[in-house]
Scaffold this motif. Sequence first.
Motif, short mmCIF file in Angstrom:
data_model
loop_
_atom_site.label_atom_id
_atom_site.label_comp_id
_atom_site.label_asym_id
_atom_site.label_seq_id
_atom_site.Cartn_x
_atom_site.Cartn_y
_atom_site.Cartn_z
N VAL A 100 66.69 51.52 -27.92
CA VAL A 100 65.86 52.65 -27.54
C VAL A 100 66.16 53.03 -26.09
O VAL A 100 66.68 52.22 -25.32
CB VAL A 100 64.34 52.34 -27.68
CG1 VAL A 100 63.96 52.08 -29.12
CG2 VAL A 100 63.92 51.20 -26.79
N ARG A 130 62.53 53.71 -21.56
CA ARG A 130 61.43 54.54 -21.05
C ARG A 130 60.10 54.00 -21.58
O ARG A 130 60.03 53.53 -22.73
CB ARG A 130 61.59 55.98 -21.51
CG ARG A 130 62.80 56.63 -20.94
CD ARG A 130 62.77 58.14 -21.15
NE ARG A 130 64.02 58.71 -20.72
CZ ARG A 130 64.88 59.30 -21.52
NH1 ARG A 130 64.61 59.44 -22.79
NH2 ARG A 130 66.00 59.79 -21.04
N ALA A 190 57.71 55.46 -22.86
CA ALA A 190 57.30 56.12 -24.11
C ALA A 190 57.76 55.36 -25.34
O ALA A 190 57.18 55.52 -26.42
CB ALA A 190 57.86 57.55 -24.15
N HIS A 191 58.77 54.50 -25.21
CA HIS A 191 59.31 53.78 -26.36
C HIS A 191 58.72 52.37 -26.52
O HIS A 191 59.07 51.66 -27.47
CB HIS A 191 60.83 53.72 -26.29
CG HIS A 191 61.44 55.08 -26.35
ND1 HIS A 191 61.49 55.83 -27.50
CD2 HIS A 191 62.00 55.85 -25.37
CE1 HIS A 191 62.05 56.99 -27.25
NE2 HIS A 191 62.37 57.03 -25.97
N SER A 237 55.76 51.58 -27.46
CA SER A 237 54.96 51.48 -28.69
C SER A 237 55.85 51.17 -29.90
O SER A 237 55.44 50.44 -30.80
CB SER A 237 54.15 52.75 -28.92
OG SER A 237 55.01 53.86 -29.05
N THR A 238 57.07 51.69 -29.91
CA THR A 238 58.00 51.41 -31.01
C THR A 238 58.39 49.94 -31.00
O THR A 238 58.39 49.28 -32.05
CB THR A 238 59.25 52.29 -30.89
OG1 THR A 238 58.85 53.66 -30.93
CG2 THR A 238 60.24 52.00 -32.00
N CYS A 244 59.56 44.01 -21.91
CA CYS A 244 60.18 45.33 -21.94
C CYS A 244 59.72 46.20 -20.77
O CYS A 244 60.51 46.96 -20.20
CB CYS A 244 59.92 46.02 -23.27
SG CYS A 244 60.82 45.24 -24.62
N GLN A 292 69.81 52.56 -21.87
CA GLN A 292 69.40 52.08 -23.17
C GLN A 292 68.90 50.64 -23.06
O GLN A 292 69.47 49.86 -22.31
CB GLN A 292 70.57 52.13 -24.15
CG GLN A 292 71.08 53.52 -24.44
CD GLN A 292 70.12 54.28 -25.32
OE1 GLN A 292 69.76 53.83 -26.40
NE2 GLN A 292 69.69 55.43 -24.85
#
Length: 125
Positions: free
Chosen positions: A15, A18, A20-21, A23-24, A51, A64
């Motif tokens: 991913v 960031r 924003a990622h 939660s994934t 992370c 990445q």
Amino acid sequence: MEGPEVERSEVELRVAARPAHLSTVRAVAGAIARSTPELAIDLVIAVDEACTALIARSREPDAQMLCRFTREGDSVRFRAEVRSTAVTVPDHDSLYWRVVSSVTDAVATWVDGEGRLRVELRCRA
């Protein structure tokens, strides 16, 4: 005499580095350990902290983050890496280290010779 066969599964996730990622990545951690609720809680907390530390130290805006989960029976090993300008890892007195080490059985963070900040941790039920 051989012991029972241990179920093993692996998941790799790449991913953008960031917030924003996060939660994934947390969702994947929870899914990997869903059959063991206590393990899932600890793993999600540790993965989130790891992370977050990697993202904060990522080198480029389009960096990445590579994450690998390996489930073996009642244990999950998580490895992640990101290109980084960091030359040191989070201090053992930092909040990151205290949180991650309190919910894992093993944790290591290091900078490799190719400019990648890496983390590896293991959680057992």
